[in-house]
Design an enzyme around this catalytic site. Sequence first.
Site, PDB file in Angstrom:
ATOM      1  N   PHE A  79       0.808  -1.214   0.000  1.00 59.60           N
ATOM      2  CA  PHE A  79       0.000   0.000   0.000  1.00 59.60           C
ATOM      3  C   PHE A  79       0.840   1.262   0.000  1.00 59.60           C
ATOM      4  CE2 PHE A  79      -2.998  -2.978   1.975  1.00 59.60           C
ATOM      5  CZ  PHE A  79      -4.175  -2.662   1.315  1.00 59.60           C
ATOM      6  N   ASP A  80       0.446   2.210  -0.828  1.00 57.91           N
ATOM      7  CA  ASP A  80       0.755   3.595  -0.539  1.00 57.91           C
ATOM      8  C   ASP A  80      -0.099   3.973   0.672  1.00 57.91           C
ATOM      9  OD1 ASP A  80       1.397   6.455  -0.972  1.00 57.91           O
ATOM     10  OD2 ASP A  80      -0.725   6.534  -1.487  1.00 57.91           O
ATOM     11  N   CYS A  81       0.381   4.911   1.482  1.00 56.20           N
ATOM     12  CA  CYS A  81      -0.378   5.287   2.671  1.00 56.20           C
ATOM     13  C   CYS A  81      -1.165   6.578   2.478  1.00 56.20           C
ATOM     14  CB  CYS A  81       0.567   5.409   3.871  1.00 56.20           C
ATOM     15  SG  CYS A  81      -0.286   5.826   5.405  1.00 56.20           S
TER      16      CYS A  81
END
Length: 239
Positions: free
Chosen positions: A11-13
């Site tokens: 994931f990108d956050c």
Amino acid sequence: MRLTDFKVLTFDCYGTLIDWESGMVEALKPLTSMMDRPLTRNEILEAHARHESSQQRQTPSMLYRDLLSIVYKRLAEQWGVSVSHEDCVVYGRSVRNWPAFPDSADALQYLKKHYKLAILSNVDNETFSYSNRRLQVEFDAIFTAEDIGSYKPSLRNFEYMLEKLQGMGLARTDILHTAESLFHDHKPANDMGLASCWIYRRKQETGFGATMDPGETPRYDFQFTSLAELAKAHQEQVR
């Protein structure tokens, strides 16, 4: 291709799990409130994106909280507003207060039952620790710009992540990179031969907000407008 084909979601956050645009706009109010002309939300976000992207290229090893302090200074200069060094530092630390999207924690807790979960984020470790509390899940791996010494969309960040995941017994084909930003995430994921899932949080908005225009739209393998929608699609596949 099915969601159940993968073993790990990377994931990108910020922009995907954490509502960074709302967080930015709120934290920038001490600056924008001093403007003679009110700025639209997109004007604020697009200016931020330009200064942030430029600074990340110029100082790739700088901690994100320190980099944001410079972004604040550059925005003040652009908008003709006087700010102190302390004002800039306060903004850099504001990331810890940025809210999670309402669906993030519940969806992550569901997905954790079916995948390994990893973070690949343009952030420093201390700052992410505050965001992680809001997400209420234990990630199997966390890869930050501080760890790597560069910022996405640099391929170095993805190469680092792949190397570390390989050490955990995970192959490239096991990974579904899950992110909102076409610029920071999907374009380099294409270059790295990674499958990707677009969490299109900005579907109801115009432009690219706090991210730069990626140019030609990169390809992606799945598209959802929220993490809850992704979790629901997975649930339907495993019935």
